[in-house]
Write a protein that holds these residues in place. Structure first.
Motif, PDB file in Angstrom:
ATOM      1  N   THR A  44       0.656  -0.899   0.080  1.00 45.85           N
ATOM      2  CA  THR A  44       0.143  -0.120  -0.054  1.00 45.85           C
ATOM      3  C   THR A  44       0.712   1.312   0.248  1.00 45.85           C
ATOM      4  O   THR A  44       0.506   2.810  -0.976  1.00 45.85           O
ATOM      5  N   MET A  48       1.112   3.883  -3.223  1.00 38.62           N
ATOM      6  CA  MET A  48       0.417   5.686  -3.131  1.00 38.62           C
ATOM      7  C   MET A  48       1.517   6.525  -3.324  1.00 38.62           C
ATOM      8  O   MET A  48       3.335   6.357  -3.287  1.00 38.62           O
ATOM      9  N   ASP A  94      -1.381  11.243  -1.279  1.00 33.68           N
ATOM     10  CA  ASP A  94      -1.949  10.547  -0.708  1.00 33.68           C
ATOM     11  C   ASP A  94      -1.497  10.056   1.083  1.00 33.68           C
ATOM     12  O   ASP A  94      -1.095  10.513   1.328  1.00 33.68           O
ATOM     13  N   CYS A 111     -12.303   3.404  -0.560  1.00 33.11           N
ATOM     14  CA  CYS A 111     -10.665   3.413  -0.231  1.00 33.11           C
ATOM     15  C   CYS A 111     -10.284   1.954   0.285  1.00 33.11           C
ATOM     16  O   CYS A 111     -11.187   1.466   1.266  1.00 33.11           O
ATOM     17  N   LYS A 130     -11.656   9.749   2.152  1.00 35.46           N
ATOM     18  CA  LYS A 130     -11.288  10.320   1.360  1.00 35.46           C
ATOM     19  C   LYS A 130      -9.282  10.203   1.506  1.00 35.46           C
ATOM     20  O   LYS A 130      -8.903  10.468  -0.117  1.00 35.46           O
ATOM     21  N   SER A 131      -9.539   9.192   1.800  1.00 32.82           N
ATOM     22  CA  SER A 131      -7.771   8.560   2.468  1.00 32.82           C
ATOM     23  C   SER A 131      -7.445   7.777   0.610  1.00 32.82           C
ATOM     24  O   SER A 131      -8.278   6.666   0.434  1.00 32.82           O
ATOM     25  N   TYR A 132      -6.617   7.146   0.879  1.00 32.65           N
ATOM     26  CA  TYR A 132      -6.041   6.420   0.220  1.00 32.65           C
ATOM     27  C   TYR A 132      -6.489   4.713   0.455  1.00 32.65           C
ATOM     28  O   TYR A 132      -6.693   3.985   0.240  1.00 32.65           O
ATOM     29  N   CYS A 133      -5.945   5.601   1.934  1.00 34.21           N
ATOM     30  CA  CYS A 133      -5.609   3.631   2.603  1.00 34.21           C
ATOM     31  C   CYS A 133      -5.968   3.845   4.367  1.00 34.21           C
ATOM     32  O   CYS A 133      -5.622   5.123   4.857  1.00 34.21           O
ATOM     33  N   GLN A 138       0.127  12.698   5.057  1.00 31.02           N
ATOM     34  CA  GLN A 138       0.464  12.661   4.364  1.00 31.02           C
ATOM     35  C   GLN A 138       1.565  12.064   3.555  1.00 31.02           C
ATOM     36  O   GLN A 138       2.131  13.173   3.864  1.00 31.02           O
ATOM     37  N   LYS A 139       1.316  12.033   2.365  1.00 27.97           N
ATOM     38  CA  LYS A 139       2.686  10.966   1.671  1.00 27.97           C
ATOM     39  C   LYS A 139       3.391  12.054   1.081  1.00 27.97           C
ATOM     40  O   LYS A 139       3.010  12.993   0.299  1.00 27.97           O
TER      41      LYS A 139
END
Length: 148
Positions: free
Chosen positions: A16, A20, A24, A44, A124-127, A143-144
């Motif tokens: 994961t 990203m 993300d 997500c 709304k996040s990626y994971c 936040q990456k």
């Protein structure tokens, strides 16, 4: 097995984090966080990290990905509700120390979302990763950033 990768990062979590892109967001929900519901609502990814503390997972993740330097506060915590105003949340200090070890901005990299805004942003996040963390208000969103 891999060299230099914290052993608490499961293959699913590593995959994961690799998937990203910069900007993300990944959410670490404490044991009380309704992570599955928000992941389902937002479409997500949802992963479990039962038995792993939020502090250990935050530290492990920040070992392998940077925080976003293009935003003022790439790490967001859930703000206390008014009825909990007098409640001490010691895990926030631990989170601050962990972020400071990995990001030169230290505590300045951390902000707060009101509880329901945190829920909204989580969807709304990626994971979303459901941790085994039992401390209250121990939810954190990262936040990456760009890997250079």
């Amino acid at each position: 097995m891999l060299i230099g990768i914290p052993k608490i990062l499961s293959p699913e979590i590593i995959a994961t984090l690799c998937e990203m892109g910069h900007g993300d967001v990944i959410v670490l929900g404490d044991a009380n966080f309704p992570g599955k519901r928000f992941a389902t609502e937002g479409g997500c990814k949802f992963l479990r990290a039962d038995g792993i503390s939020g502090t250990a997972l935050l530290d492990a993740i920040l070992t392998v990905i940077p925080c976003d330097t293009y935003v003022e506060r790439p790490v967001m915590l859930m703000q206390k509700m008014d009825r909990d105003a007098d409640l001490s949340i010691p895990i926030w200090d631990e989170y601050q120390n962990i972020v400071a070890r990995h990001d030169d901005r230290g505590a300045n990299a951390i902000g707060f979302y009101e509880r329901f805004k945190f829920y909204e942003e989580s969807a709304k996040s990626y994971c979303i990763i459901q941790t085994g963390e039992e401390a209250i208000y121990a939810n954190v969103m990262i936040q990456k950033g760009v890997i250079k």
